[in-house]
Motif scaffolding. Structure first.
Motif, PDB file in Angstrom:
ATOM      1  N   GLU A   1      -7.144  -1.991  -5.698  1.00  0.00           N
ATOM      2  CA  GLU A   1      -5.988  -1.117  -5.918  1.00  0.00           C
ATOM      3  C   GLU A   1      -5.881  -0.659  -7.360  1.00  0.00           C
ATOM      4  OE1 GLU A   1      -2.521  -3.231  -4.556  1.00  0.00           O
ATOM      5  OE2 GLU A   1      -2.555  -2.141  -2.672  1.00  0.00           O
ATOM      6  N   LYS A   2      -6.113  -1.572  -8.286  1.00  0.00           N
ATOM      7  CA  LYS A   2      -5.928  -1.224  -9.699  1.00  0.00           C
ATOM      8  C   LYS A   2      -6.882  -0.138 -10.162  1.00  0.00           C
ATOM      9  CE  LYS A   2      -6.826  -5.488 -11.190  1.00  0.00           C
ATOM     10  NZ  LYS A   2      -6.952  -6.579 -12.131  1.00  0.00           N
TER      11      LYS A   2
ATOM     12  N   ARG B   1      -7.580   2.551  -8.473  1.00  0.00           N
ATOM     13  CA  ARG B   1      -7.131   3.842  -7.953  1.00  0.00           C
ATOM     14  C   ARG B   1      -6.540   4.726  -9.048  1.00  0.00           C
ATOM     15  NH1 ARG B   1      -4.110   1.832  -2.470  1.00  0.00           N
ATOM     16  NH2 ARG B   1      -6.003   1.280  -1.324  1.00  0.00           N
ATOM     17  N   VAL B   2      -5.879   4.122 -10.018  1.00  0.00           N
ATOM     18  CA  VAL B   2      -5.280   4.892 -11.105  1.00  0.00           C
ATOM     19  C   VAL B   2      -6.366   5.665 -11.845  1.00  0.00           C
ATOM     20  CG1 VAL B   2      -4.044   4.735 -13.307  1.00  0.00           C
ATOM     21  CG2 VAL B   2      -3.296   3.348 -11.365  1.00  0.00           C
TER      22      VAL B   2
ATOM     23  N   GLU C   1       0.268  11.204  -4.542  1.00  0.00           N
ATOM     24  CA  GLU C   1      -0.215  10.068  -5.322  1.00  0.00           C
ATOM     25  C   GLU C   1       0.775   8.910  -5.347  1.00  0.00           C
ATOM     26  OE1 GLU C   1      -1.382  11.600  -9.130  1.00  0.00           O
ATOM     27  OE2 GLU C   1      -3.145  12.594  -8.309  1.00  0.00           O
TER      28      GLU C   1
ATOM     29  N   CYS D   1      -0.187   5.259  -4.877  1.00  0.00           N
ATOM     30  CA  CYS D   1      -0.718   4.532  -6.030  1.00  0.00           C
ATOM     31  C   CYS D   1       0.355   4.367  -7.109  1.00  0.00           C
ATOM     32  CB  CYS D   1      -1.916   5.284  -6.586  1.00  0.00           C
ATOM     33  SG  CYS D   1      -2.673   4.495  -8.008  1.00  0.00           S
TER      34      CYS D   1
ATOM     35  N   ASN E   1       3.524   2.577  -6.135  1.00  0.00           N
ATOM     36  CA  ASN E   1       3.329   1.213  -5.657  1.00  0.00           C
ATOM     37  C   ASN E   1       3.713   0.243  -6.776  1.00  0.00           C
ATOM     38  OD1 ASN E   1       2.144  -1.341  -5.082  1.00  0.00           O
ATOM     39  ND2 ASN E   1       0.623  -0.380  -3.768  1.00  0.00           N
TER      40      ASN E   1
ATOM     41  N   ILE F   1       0.810  -1.980  -8.182  1.00  0.00           N
ATOM     42  CA  ILE F   1      -0.175  -1.303  -9.030  1.00  0.00           C
ATOM     43  C   ILE F   1       0.447  -0.956 -10.382  1.00  0.00           C
ATOM     44  CG2 ILE F   1      -1.580   0.780  -9.302  1.00  0.00           C
ATOM     45  CD1 ILE F   1      -1.990   0.732  -6.251  1.00  0.00           C
TER      46      ILE F   1
END
Length: 125
Positions: free
Chosen positions: A23-24, A26-27, A64, A67, A70, A73
């Motif tokens: 997940e991290k 995705r940024v 977005e 992400c 969230n 995140i």
């Protein structure tokens, strides 16, 4: 080295360290996409993202939100919570409400998103 290349390297480093589904990472992936969009598809990028210098446009913020909206995140629930992350998180949550709750705006954003995706695919080939 340009900004897009720097973002690509950060993304690749994150994936190598955390795995392709982390997940991290995705940024970095989304920031790289935005950079490439403004480089290769500026006409399509502006309605989707807004300008590079201004707050992100609603369509980009809406899509977005998975992400940037969230809390895990963005680190909203952590002790290291940062004011800027909270601001970004809240903006994406507002976009979810505005676009997700309005069928006409939702369709409009999907059309804008499709045009940008098509242009990016053509630029990559």
């Amino acid at each position: 080295m340009d900004d897009c290349e720097t973002l690509r390297q950060k993304k690749e480093k994150c994936f190598a360290k955390n795995g392709e589904k982390a997940e991290k990472c995705r940024v970095f992936k989304l920031k790289e996409k935005r950079c490439l969009a403004f480089r290769h598809c500026p006409v399509e990028a502006i309605p989707y993202y807004g300008t590079l210098d201004a707050e992100k446009a609603m369509c980009g913020a809406f899509e977005e939100a998975f992400c940037f909206g969230n809390p895990r995140i963005m680190g909203i629930d952590s002790a290291k919570e940062k004011e800027n992350n909270v601001k970004i998180y809240k903006y994406h949550q507002r976009a979810l409400g505005k676009i997700g709750g309005n069928r006409q705006k939702f369709r409009q954003c999907k059309s804008i998103s499709s045009a940008l995706s098509k242009c990016l695919r053509q630029a990559a080939s």
